[in-house]
Design an enzyme around this catalytic site. Sequence first.
Site, short mmCIF file in Angstrom:
data_model
loop_
_atom_site.label_atom_id
_atom_site.label_comp_id
_atom_site.label_asym_id
_atom_site.label_seq_id
_atom_site.Cartn_x
_atom_site.Cartn_y
_atom_site.Cartn_z
N SER A 129 0.79 -1.14 -0.02
CA SER A 129 0.10 0.02 -0.02
C SER A 129 0.91 1.28 -0.01
O SER A 129 2.04 1.30 0.59
CB SER A 129 -0.87 0.12 1.27
OG SER A 129 -1.54 1.23 1.43
N TYR A 142 -1.93 -0.15 10.28
CA TYR A 142 -2.19 -0.65 8.84
C TYR A 142 -0.69 -0.06 7.97
O TYR A 142 -0.18 -1.07 7.26
CB TYR A 142 -3.33 -0.04 8.14
CG TYR A 142 -3.59 -0.36 6.55
CD1 TYR A 142 -3.96 -1.61 6.31
CD2 TYR A 142 -3.15 0.44 5.60
CE1 TYR A 142 -4.16 -2.12 4.88
CE2 TYR A 142 -3.30 -0.02 4.26
CZ TYR A 142 -3.85 -1.07 3.94
OH TYR A 142 -3.91 -1.57 2.84
#
Length: 267
Positions: A129, A142
């Site tokens: 990501s 995250y």
Amino acid sequence: MSKVVLITGGSSGIGKSIGEFLVKKGFTVYGTSRTPANYKDSQFPILALDVKKTETISKTVNTILEKEKRLDVVINNAGAGITGPIEEIPEAEIKANFDTNFFGPINVIKAVLPQMRTQNSGLIINITSIAGYMGLPYRGVYSASKGALELLTEAFRMEIKDFNIKMTNVAPGDFATNIAAGRYHAPLLDDSPYKKPYGDTLNLMNEHVDNGSDPNLMAKAIFKVIQSKNPKVHYKVGEFLQKFSIVLKRILPSKVYEKMLMNHYKI
């Protein structure tokens, strides 16, 4: 010969888009889900796999090898979102997120490397990501799990180069998928000192996903990576400003970049 591809988390979102695109290009594709019975209308087989359970990984890999006798491309796409003030996220939820986003891909890689070594060929693509390049407020866990996978890939590439096995990271920005629905949200507590900034940031994050890019852009990017003879270490896929944010972090003083992020999230 059609290349055989395994996509973890291939039943929806980015994984589904990648699988459908590769099927149209003539690849033999297998996807996975913890609940494959829910996806009987898939354009490619969906096998039972939970990246947190190594026995399910071994079973699925063996099933594919028994039928296809080879495994050319593995796409570690299965992942989980998590949001909240780090202080207020239960430790169990932090560990669960790392089990899915970090240890899960490691378990899949370990399961497929012996076959790829035997073939003297293979490509492993880890879906990370853009959030993994920076510590984002209320997405810190995250960011950390995806950033850890980015660094792991860098090391892995050097360790497996003698076996003619390639590995790379592909970091997406915000895409229009259902990831927000499956994300763990730390609850907005009335007595929390983070209530307002966390609530505002949560709304902004959901808005970004709702207005995200078409997942087919990721599918096309993955196809190009597979076609590459010598994949790069890192790829970024997303809108210009999201990719440019990584460049800015590299060139701006740390406190200036931090201020920029805080302005963006209005905190």
